[in-house]
Design a protein around this motif. Sequence first.
Motif, PDB file in Angstrom:
ATOM      1  N   ILE A  57      -0.231   3.228  -0.478  1.00  0.00           N
ATOM      2  CA  ILE A  57      -0.878   3.542  -1.749  1.00  0.00           C
ATOM      3  C   ILE A  57      -0.511   4.955  -2.205  1.00  0.00           C
ATOM      4  CG2 ILE A  57      -3.088   3.890  -2.904  1.00  0.00           C
ATOM      5  CD1 ILE A  57      -2.354   0.968  -2.422  1.00  0.00           C
ATOM      6  N   TYR A  58      -0.545   5.920  -1.284  1.00  0.00           N
ATOM      7  CA  TYR A  58      -0.187   7.292  -1.641  1.00  0.00           C
ATOM      8  C   TYR A  58       1.274   7.377  -2.093  1.00  0.00           C
ATOM      9  CZ  TYR A  58      -4.559   9.031   0.386  1.00  0.00           C
ATOM     10  OH  TYR A  58      -5.885   9.282   0.652  1.00  0.00           O
ATOM     11  N   ARG A  59       2.118   6.627  -1.429  1.00  0.00           N
ATOM     12  CA  ARG A  59       3.530   6.642  -1.832  1.00  0.00           C
ATOM     13  C   ARG A  59       3.708   6.021  -3.216  1.00  0.00           C
ATOM     14  NH1 ARG A  59       8.539   3.701   1.452  1.00  0.00           N
ATOM     15  NH2 ARG A  59      10.195   4.409   0.036  1.00  0.00           N
ATOM     16  N   LYS A  60       2.979   4.960  -3.478  1.00  0.00           N
ATOM     17  CA  LYS A  60       3.067   4.299  -4.781  1.00  0.00           C
ATOM     18  C   LYS A  60       2.577   5.211  -5.895  1.00  0.00           C
ATOM     19  CE  LYS A  60       1.556   0.092  -7.163  1.00  0.00           C
ATOM     20  NZ  LYS A  60       0.745  -1.172  -7.036  1.00  0.00           N
ATOM     21  N   THR A  64       2.685  12.554  -2.350  1.00  0.00           N
ATOM     22  CA  THR A  64       3.456  12.793  -1.123  1.00  0.00           C
ATOM     23  C   THR A  64       2.684  13.624  -0.117  1.00  0.00           C
ATOM     24  OG1 THR A  64       5.438  12.768  -2.514  1.00  0.00           O
ATOM     25  CG2 THR A  64       5.687  13.565  -0.253  1.00  0.00           C
ATOM     26  N   TYR A  65       1.928  14.574  -0.608  1.00  0.00           N
ATOM     27  CA  TYR A  65       1.194  15.483   0.275  1.00  0.00           C
ATOM     28  C   TYR A  65       0.210  14.714   1.160  1.00  0.00           C
ATOM     29  CZ  TYR A  65      -1.004  19.938   1.517  1.00  0.00           C
ATOM     30  OH  TYR A  65      -1.475  21.023   2.189  1.00  0.00           O
ATOM     31  N   TRP A  66      -0.628  13.885   0.537  1.00  0.00           N
ATOM     32  CA  TRP A  66      -1.629  13.128   1.304  1.00  0.00           C
ATOM     33  C   TRP A  66      -0.978  12.021   2.122  1.00  0.00           C
ATOM     34  CZ3 TRP A  66      -4.859  16.564   1.247  1.00  0.00           C
ATOM     35  CH2 TRP A  66      -5.306  17.201   0.105  1.00  0.00           C
ATOM     36  N   MET A  67       0.110  11.473   1.627  1.00  0.00           N
ATOM     37  CA  MET A  67       0.836  10.463   2.400  1.00  0.00           C
ATOM     38  C   MET A  67       1.369  11.051   3.701  1.00  0.00           C
ATOM     39  SD  MET A  67       4.380   8.471   1.475  1.00  0.00           S
ATOM     40  CE  MET A  67       5.304   9.957   1.887  1.00  0.00           C
ATOM     41  N   ALA A  68       1.906  12.258   3.643  1.00  0.00           N
ATOM     42  CA  ALA A  68       2.462  12.896   4.851  1.00  0.00           C
ATOM     43  C   ALA A  68       1.369  13.174   5.869  1.00  0.00           C
ATOM     44  CB  ALA A  68       3.187  14.182   4.463  1.00  0.00           C
ATOM     45  N   TYR A  69       0.224  13.678   5.422  1.00  0.00           N
ATOM     46  CA  TYR A  69      -0.874  13.953   6.343  1.00  0.00           C
ATOM     47  C   TYR A  69      -1.404  12.671   6.978  1.00  0.00           C
ATOM     48  CZ  TYR A  69      -1.532  18.939   5.555  1.00  0.00           C
ATOM     49  OH  TYR A  69      -1.375  20.302   5.541  1.00  0.00           O
ATOM     50  N   PHE A  71       0.067   9.763   7.421  1.00  0.00           N
ATOM     51  CA  PHE A  71       1.043   9.172   8.336  1.00  0.00           C
ATOM     52  C   PHE A  71       1.199  10.016   9.602  1.00  0.00           C
ATOM     53  CE2 PHE A  71       5.425   8.349   9.796  1.00  0.00           C
ATOM     54  CZ  PHE A  71       5.332   6.978   9.992  1.00  0.00           C
ATOM     55  N   SER A  72       1.147  11.342   9.471  1.00  0.00           N
ATOM     56  CA  SER A  72       1.306  12.217  10.640  1.00  0.00           C
ATOM     57  C   SER A  72       0.145  12.045  11.611  1.00  0.00           C
ATOM     58  CB  SER A  72       1.405  13.678  10.191  1.00  0.00           C
ATOM     59  OG  SER A  72       2.524  13.883   9.361  1.00  0.00           O
ATOM     60  N   PHE A  73      -1.081  11.993  11.089  1.00  0.00           N
ATOM     61  CA  PHE A  73      -2.236  11.818  11.973  1.00  0.00           C
ATOM     62  C   PHE A  73      -2.180  10.465  12.674  1.00  0.00           C
ATOM     63  CE2 PHE A  73      -4.592  14.758   8.848  1.00  0.00           C
ATOM     64  CZ  PHE A  73      -4.175  15.869   9.557  1.00  0.00           C
ATOM     65  N   PHE A  74      -1.751   9.435  11.961  1.00  0.00           N
ATOM     66  CA  PHE A  74      -1.639   8.111  12.567  1.00  0.00           C
ATOM     67  C   PHE A  74      -0.581   8.100  13.670  1.00  0.00           C
ATOM     68  CE2 PHE A  74       1.318   4.460  12.315  1.00  0.00           C
ATOM     69  CZ  PHE A  74       0.587   3.546  13.053  1.00  0.00           C
ATOM     70  N   MET A  75       0.587   8.666  13.400  1.00  0.00           N
ATOM     71  CA  MET A  75       1.674   8.630  14.374  1.00  0.00           C
ATOM     72  C   MET A  75       1.340   9.447  15.616  1.00  0.00           C
ATOM     73  SD  MET A  75       4.159   6.658  13.645  1.00  0.00           S
ATOM     74  CE  MET A  75       5.324   7.315  14.831  1.00  0.00           C
ATOM     75  N   PHE A  76       0.777  10.634  15.435  1.00  0.00           N
ATOM     76  CA  PHE A  76       0.483  11.482  16.595  1.00  0.00           C
ATOM     77  C   PHE A  76      -0.519  10.818  17.530  1.00  0.00           C
ATOM     78  CE2 PHE A  76      -2.054  14.896  18.584  1.00  0.00           C
ATOM     79  CZ  PHE A  76      -1.056  15.477  19.344  1.00  0.00           C
ATOM     80  N   SER A  77      -1.605  10.307  16.982  1.00  0.00           N
ATOM     81  CA  SER A  77      -2.604   9.659  17.836  1.00  0.00           C
ATOM     82  C   SER A  77      -2.066   8.389  18.473  1.00  0.00           C
ATOM     83  CB  SER A  77      -3.863   9.341  17.023  1.00  0.00           C
ATOM     84  OG  SER A  77      -3.569   8.419  15.988  1.00  0.00           O
ATOM     85  N   CYS A 186      -9.394  14.488   6.613  1.00  0.00           N
ATOM     86  CA  CYS A 186      -8.432  14.450   5.499  1.00  0.00           C
ATOM     87  C   CYS A 186      -8.888  13.497   4.404  1.00  0.00           C
ATOM     88  CB  CYS A 186      -7.060  14.045   6.042  1.00  0.00           C
ATOM     89  SG  CYS A 186      -5.792  13.813   4.765  1.00  0.00           S
ATOM     90  N   GLN A 187      -9.308  12.289   4.774  1.00  0.00           N
ATOM     91  CA  GLN A 187      -9.708  11.300   3.767  1.00  0.00           C
ATOM     92  C   GLN A 187     -10.988  11.714   3.050  1.00  0.00           C
ATOM     93  OE1 GLN A 187      -7.462   9.055   3.069  1.00  0.00           O
ATOM     94  NE2 GLN A 187      -6.255   9.758   4.817  1.00  0.00           N
TER      95      GLN A 187
END
Length: 449
Positions: A57-60, A64-69, A71-77, A186-187
């Motif tokens: 949704i953020y990408r659509k 970009t700013y919120w999309m990066a945060y 995705f980063s939190f999801f990937m790290f955890s 963040c959300q």
Amino acid sequence: MDRVFEIPEEPSVEPISSLEEDVIRGTNPRFTFPFGILFSTFLYCGEAASALYMVRIYRKNSETYWMAYTFSFFMFSSIMVQLTLIFVHRDLAKDKPLSLFMHLILLGPVIRCLEAMIKYLTLWKKGGQEEPYVSLTRKKMLINGEEVLIEWEVGHSIRTLAMHRSAYKRMSQIQAFLGSVPQLTCQLYVTLISAEVPVGRAVLIVFSLISVTYGATLCNMLAIQIKYDEYKIRLGPLEVLCITIWRTLEITSRLMILVLFSATLKLKAVPFLLLNFLIILFEPWVKFWRSGAHMPNNIEKNFSRLGTLVVLISVTVLYAGINFSCWSALQLKLADSDLVEKGQNWGHMGLHYSVRLLENVIMVLVFKFFGVKVLLNYCHFLIALQLIIAYLISIGFMLLFFQYLHPLRSLFTHNVVDYLHCVCCYQHPRGRVENSEPSIDAEARQSIV
């Protein structure tokens, strides 16, 4: 840290006539449906799916700013969750290409959950008749106020299920404090500044909040098991309910205060929050260096010095993540092979909550006096007051648990009331002694006269 092969169910004890013996022979532990494993997997999959949906949704929307945060939190955890499960199950020393592949595509919790379910169904089809035991377990129990040593046999299937439960408890904490806490913050921040709550973000917030509360509740349970590893511990529904209320109020009020503070000061809040986290992160290492102790080399027998250092750094990051949002219920001790302080340190707990309460009051005051562009339709004073009251109520439930509901409170040399009495009345006895001295001198003078 604690023993991996813990038995989740309390063993039944044979007749009391054997209490006179040094060891009581308990019956084999019952096997139960792995609800905790299933629930942890559900939270992992739900949070991952909702996070990826919000990334889309953020990408659509070109955010970009919120999309990066997100995705980063999801990937790290997710990566930390995979490493945790691999470490607990020692997969690197085994030939399991399917499991390693599932971990590589971030679906390790799913395959582990299926393994646990298959092991449970296999044991259930046998009618609970376990094959010959592979080990003996001894634990202390408090029966009628007396410590009794109980020994029982552990079969292979029961031990495997216990290993899965232990792994998922640690996984839930990793997911909660290294993924869900920053994701939830963040959300909530995006929701606050955008003044809208789309369905996808609401679902992600709900999953993150449940994950954080569940992880914090497990944190307390694991802390009790680690500190009293030689005892068999079982928490009742009332104790679990008290811990859940305590942790829910503590974490939600703390995170909401952080969000309001960040929304008020914007980028100016980053140095304060970063400094706060770094102090918590480096505190155990500073104590370790000042003590002059050597790095423990028996955390895992197959680990090199580099591997031990990686484990210590990972544990420290998790410890800092927990203490940043709530009390960890443990004090990290890097010089010890168990990595934790086993004693009940009331001073550490009191210092943590005192500092956090002061921080929360300062951040709430900043929001009250400078948050002119935040929540214009609501009374800032009422919001600030409610958050502080919620945090104070959480402290009240914490004191209630340790004073009356802790399963091994009879082992405390001092309880909460004793500690508060010692702190509050420290000056009073000294004052009475000082006041009593003139009266003694007066009596002496009167006797001389």
